[in-house]
Design a protein around this motif. Structure first.
Motif, mmCIF file in Angstrom:
data_model
loop_
_atom_site.group_PDB
_atom_site.id
_atom_site.type_symbol
_atom_site.label_atom_id
_atom_site.label_comp_id
_atom_site.label_asym_id
_atom_site.label_seq_id
_atom_site.Cartn_x
_atom_site.Cartn_y
_atom_site.Cartn_z
ATOM 1 N N GLN A 1 29.507 46.297 49.480
ATOM 2 C CA GLN A 1 30.618 46.032 48.575
ATOM 3 C C GLN A 1 31.723 45.310 49.352
ATOM 4 O O GLN A 1 32.878 45.721 49.367
ATOM 5 C CB GLN A 1 31.110 47.330 47.939
ATOM 6 N N ASP A 2 31.341 44.204 49.981
ATOM 7 C CA ASP A 2 32.281 43.479 50.833
ATOM 8 C C ASP A 2 33.234 42.611 50.007
ATOM 9 O O ASP A 2 33.133 42.508 48.782
ATOM 10 C CB ASP A 2 31.546 42.661 51.895
ATOM 11 N N LYS A 3 34.183 41.992 50.698
ATOM 12 C CA LYS A 3 35.225 41.230 50.003
ATOM 13 C C LYS A 3 34.669 40.031 49.252
ATOM 14 O O LYS A 3 35.176 39.681 48.184
ATOM 15 C CB LYS A 3 36.289 40.782 51.011
ATOM 16 N N ASN A 4 33.659 39.389 49.815
ATOM 17 C CA ASN A 4 33.079 38.237 49.116
ATOM 18 C C ASN A 4 32.543 38.644 47.751
ATOM 19 O O ASN A 4 32.756 37.947 46.750
ATOM 20 C CB ASN A 4 31.960 37.612 49.951
ATOM 21 N N LEU A 5 31.830 39.763 47.698
ATOM 22 C CA LEU A 5 31.301 40.230 46.421
ATOM 23 C C LEU A 5 32.418 40.709 45.504
ATOM 24 O O LEU A 5 32.470 40.358 44.319
ATOM 25 C CB LEU A 5 30.296 41.361 46.642
ATOM 26 N N MET A 6 33.332 41.524 46.042
ATOM 27 C CA MET A 6 34.390 42.081 45.206
ATOM 28 C C MET A 6 35.277 41.002 44.600
ATOM 29 O O MET A 6 35.818 41.157 43.510
ATOM 30 C CB MET A 6 35.241 43.059 46.022
ATOM 31 N N SER A 7 35.423 39.875 45.308
ATOM 32 C CA SER A 7 36.283 38.800 44.801
ATOM 33 C C SER A 7 35.721 38.125 43.565
ATOM 34 O O SER A 7 36.453 37.486 42.812
ATOM 35 C CB SER A 7 36.521 37.758 45.897
ATOM 36 N N MET A 8 34.416 38.252 43.332
ATOM 37 C CA MET A 8 33.832 37.580 42.169
ATOM 38 C C MET A 8 33.141 38.537 41.212
ATOM 39 O O MET A 8 32.652 38.124 40.163
ATOM 40 C CB MET A 8 32.839 36.505 42.623
ATOM 41 N N LEU A 9 33.112 39.831 41.536
ATOM 42 C CA LEU A 9 32.344 40.779 40.734
ATOM 43 C C LEU A 9 32.842 40.853 39.296
ATOM 44 O O LEU A 9 32.057 40.723 38.343
ATOM 45 C CB LEU A 9 32.395 42.161 41.385
ATOM 46 N N SER A 10 34.130 41.048 39.108
ATOM 47 C CA SER A 10 34.663 41.223 37.750
ATOM 48 C C SER A 10 34.428 39.994 36.890
ATOM 49 O O SER A 10 34.059 40.103 35.718
ATOM 50 C CB SER A 10 36.161 41.553 37.809
ATOM 51 N N ILE A 11 34.632 38.822 37.466
ATOM 52 C CA ILE A 11 34.472 37.603 36.671
ATOM 53 C C ILE A 11 33.010 37.365 36.309
ATOM 54 O O ILE A 11 32.698 36.883 35.209
ATOM 55 C CB ILE A 11 35.099 36.380 37.373
ATOM 56 N N LEU A 12 32.094 37.720 37.199
ATOM 57 C CA LEU A 12 30.667 37.614 36.855
ATOM 58 C C LEU A 12 30.332 38.538 35.685
ATOM 59 O O LEU A 12 29.657 38.144 34.728
ATOM 60 C CB LEU A 12 29.800 37.949 38.063
ATOM 61 N N LEU A 13 30.806 39.774 35.757
ATOM 62 C CA LEU A 13 30.536 40.729 34.680
ATOM 63 C C LEU A 13 31.154 40.264 33.363
ATOM 64 O O LEU A 13 30.543 40.412 32.296
ATOM 65 C CB LEU A 13 31.069 42.107 35.061
ATOM 66 N N GLU A 14 32.354 39.680 33.432
ATOM 67 C CA GLU A 14 33.007 39.175 32.216
ATOM 68 C C GLU A 14 32.192 38.065 31.565
ATOM 69 O O GLU A 14 32.232 37.891 30.344
ATOM 70 C CB GLU A 14 34.404 38.664 32.556
ATOM 71 N N HIS A 15 31.449 37.315 32.381
ATOM 72 C CA HIS A 15 30.603 36.242 31.857
ATOM 73 C C HIS A 15 29.179 36.730 31.580
ATOM 74 O O HIS A 15 28.258 35.927 31.480
ATOM 75 C CB HIS A 15 30.585 35.064 32.835
ATOM 76 N N LYS A 16 29.031 38.043 31.452
ATOM 77 C CA LYS A 16 27.746 38.651 31.088
ATOM 78 C C LYS A 16 26.654 38.345 32.112
ATOM 79 O O LYS A 16 25.511 38.015 31.775
ATOM 80 C CB LYS A 16 27.316 38.229 29.676
#
Length: 320
Positions: free
Chosen positions: A76-91
């Motif tokens: 759960q590093d910063k690279n993943l956390m920085s884009m996780l929410s936006i990926l989920l928002e785009h299904k």
């Protein structure tokens, strides 16, 4: 035309500052995994985390592999956390894996040591595919992503022939390891020390992948000079585990993100993450007619300035 150095430095500073701010904001608000510590093997490190996007139909999936030189890091590093929410928002659903490190491989006498983290990634991908129906994702639309060594592993998966064993009694082993696309962050694209030296004269990375360390009290200290001197002995392993060596015309679309400008044949401030790696792989992929996009500040043909922009575009566009 290559932009002036002063302009490139300014652009790079702005890009990195915005990226770091985005990481800090996104990490604070990162969603909890839908499932945590899911086992895909018997070793304590063979586990993964899954975030399910809300969708009535099967979603694409990002298969994330963290960096850390195959010696450490955080799924759960910063690279993943920085884009996780936006990926989920785009299904787009997300899996992030933990895996055995070089030191685990050395302790288990696995040769070369890099075999452990790379083959763990392949096994985890196969395991995840068995969950496609249960976790509501499309097993044909999986993108690998990761930073640094995790990016190198992602590229190895992308370029390797399918590792599925259709005759196996193990239902996981029967699953494909092929990918829809890959999008990586400052990855090492070769494990060939001669290529590294030719591209970037002050290269110093990679000997640990093949179990070559400096003697002395400090464990697992890299020894690039010995790595280069032993290249011929390692030729078969390099051919098997170096992403660049595995490229073929049937490989999936590839996106490469770097935060510095390439300068082939010149010393680099960060030779382990130089965009020289990206430029040479990009050229190699183009020579094989594989779709490739390379981003660095001032890159002339880049269409996407972030990994998540590329992933959203590539994974959610309608098939032609």
């Amino acid at each position: 035309m290559i932009p002036p150095l002063r302009s490139l430095v300014a652009v790079t500073t702005i890009v990195l500052a915005c990226h770091e701010l985005s990481q800090a904001q996104s990490t604070t608000n990162a969603p909890e995994p839908t499932f945590a510590n899911v086992r895909y093997g018997e070793h304590p490190k063979q586990k993964l985390y899954f975030w399910q996007a809300e969708s009535d139909s099967p979603t694409p999936l990002v298969f994330y592999i963290h960096g850390g030189g195959w010696k450490g890091g955080d799924p759960q590093d910063k690279n993943l956390m920085s884009m996780l929410s936006i990926l989920l928002e785009h299904k787009i659903s997300v899996v992030s894996i933990q895996y055995r490190y070089i030191q685990d491989a050395v302790a288990a006498d696995i040769k070369p040591p890099v075999k452990a983290p790379l083959e763990d990634a392949a096994r985890a991908l196969q395991f995840v595919r068995t969950k496609a129906s249960q976790w509501n994702f499309d097993p044909q639309r999986i993108a690998a992503s990761g930073g640094s060594a995790g990016g190198c592993t992602s590229l190895w998966l992308a370029f390797h022939d399918d590792m599925a064993d259709p005759d196996s009694d193990d239902p996981v082993a029967r699953q494909s390891t092929r990918l829809f696309c890959t999008a990586t962050i400052r990855p090492q694209t070769t494990l060939d020390p001669l290529q590294m030296k030719q591209w970037t004269p002050n290269s110093n990375y990679g000997s640990h992948a093949f179990g070559i360390f400096k003697p002395g009290p400090k464990e697992f200290q890299l020894d690039f000079d010995a790595f280069l001197a032993q290249r011929d002995r390692l030729a078969d392993w390099i051919a098997e585990y170096s992403p660049y060596a595995l490229v073929s015309s049937d490989d999936p679309p590839t996106y490469l993100f770097y935060s510095n400008t390439p300068a082939i044949g010149q010393r680099q401030g960060d030779p382990t993450h130089t965009s020289n790696f990206g430029l040479k792989l990009h050229e190699h992929l183009q020579s094989k007619n594989v779709e490739s996009e390379l981003y660095y500040p001032g890159a002339p043909d880049a269409k996407h300035s972030t990994v998540h922009d590329y992933l959203i575009d590539r994974l959610t566009r309608n098939p032609k």
